[in-house]
Design an enzyme around this catalytic site. Sequence first.
Site, PDB file in Angstrom:
ATOM      1  N   ARG A  73     -12.893 -30.765  41.988  1.00 55.82           N
ATOM      2  CA  ARG A  73     -12.522 -29.502  41.351  1.00 55.82           C
ATOM      3  C   ARG A  73     -11.829 -29.817  40.030  1.00 55.82           C
ATOM      4  NH1 ARG A  73     -11.097 -29.408  46.757  1.00 55.82           N
ATOM      5  NH2 ARG A  73     -12.155 -27.833  48.035  1.00 55.82           N
ATOM      6  N   LYS A 104      -7.129 -29.367  47.488  1.00 53.91           N
ATOM      7  CA  LYS A 104      -6.862 -27.973  47.814  1.00 53.91           C
ATOM      8  C   LYS A 104      -6.023 -27.878  49.078  1.00 53.91           C
ATOM      9  CE  LYS A 104      -9.351 -23.562  48.157  1.00 53.91           C
ATOM     10  NZ  LYS A 104     -10.700 -22.940  48.189  1.00 53.91           N
ATOM     11  N   HIS A 148     -16.882 -25.759  37.577  1.00 53.74           N
ATOM     12  CA  HIS A 148     -17.312 -25.551  38.964  1.00 53.74           C
ATOM     13  C   HIS A 148     -18.830 -25.656  39.098  1.00 53.74           C
ATOM     14  CE1 HIS A 148     -15.759 -24.684  42.924  1.00 53.74           C
ATOM     15  NE2 HIS A 148     -16.770 -23.868  43.146  1.00 53.74           N
ATOM     16  N   ARG A 189     -19.541 -29.184  39.655  1.00 51.16           N
ATOM     17  CA  ARG A 189     -19.254 -29.546  41.055  1.00 51.16           C
ATOM     18  C   ARG A 189     -20.440 -29.177  41.933  1.00 51.16           C
ATOM     19  NH1 ARG A 189     -15.197 -30.254  45.096  1.00 51.16           N
ATOM     20  NH2 ARG A 189     -15.136 -28.624  46.688  1.00 51.16           N
ATOM     21  N   HIS A 209     -14.207 -30.421  51.508  1.00 48.14           N
ATOM     22  CA  HIS A 209     -14.180 -29.185  52.293  1.00 48.14           C
ATOM     23  C   HIS A 209     -13.469 -29.433  53.611  1.00 48.14           C
ATOM     24  CE1 HIS A 209     -17.901 -27.295  50.130  1.00 48.14           C
ATOM     25  NE2 HIS A 209     -16.775 -27.082  49.480  1.00 48.14           N
ATOM     26  N   TYR A 250     -22.917 -23.013  51.562  1.00 51.80           N
ATOM     27  CA  TYR A 250     -23.276 -23.129  50.152  1.00 51.80           C
ATOM     28  C   TYR A 250     -24.584 -23.876  49.928  1.00 51.80           C
ATOM     29  CZ  TYR A 250     -18.914 -21.310  48.198  1.00 51.80           C
ATOM     30  OH  TYR A 250     -17.888 -20.497  47.822  1.00 51.80           O
TER      31      TYR A 250
END
Length: 262
Positions: A108, A132, A198, A201, A224, A233
């Site tokens: 990210r 994250k 993004h 990414r 993730h 995704y």
Amino acid sequence: MTSFTKNNLMELKSYLIGRQLSVSRQVSILLILKRFLRYCTEELKLAVLSPEVVLVPRRPRKEVAYLTPEEIERFVDSIKLTTSGGNAYAWGLRFRTLVEVLMGTAMRISEVLSLDRGHIDFTTAEAKIIGKGGKERVVFFSERALTWIGRYLETRTDDHPALFVTTDRLRRLIRTDVWLPFARHRALAGLSKRVTPHLLRHTAATQLLFNGCPVGHIKEILGHERLETTCRYYLGLDHRAAKTAHAKYLTYSADHSVPHTA
């Protein structure tokens, strides 16, 4: 709320559709209503419409945008690396390196900008970062990304710890510093897609998928927390691989054939 009926709910849904609100917006409003009804039931002990009656439409699956290899080369080729006098163009070299790190790690943008030079182990091609949710994880660098980092750092004469710093007032690069360069070079490259950190990414993730990387490994590379996020995704994007898998695995042996009946 005690007088709110199922008919009122149907009227609300019709109103939202009549306003031509997006499905996502409708979902948000109905979820708020559902939670409020639950609050009325469980906390206020009111006799209200059951929250289970509020059925929420399924959010449409967003198409994942990404750059093709040809579009990647057009984008990076638009970045000027030398001045008219043949010297290294610090601004362009920094931006090219940022792009290569995004594509070569699938990080990210916040994670990339938080990197310090000392975080990167050039021997193992790894770095420990705080991702994250404040969770520590290990990221991996492609050889191409490390090469560009090396080229960029060779031009640095400062002692600032951050990997990416501004070229005027010496400080760590922040998100707002990178939006304009991305828009500018998208235009220079003649790309119709909106190129953002993004998007790069997503580009890295889809390239991993197209090259046969198992989705479990893609999950770890992207950082993730749940596999279902990665699947939501990216599964279904590679129709070529799906077709190959269909031909390879959807077979019926003689032992499992349907018995003939008269």
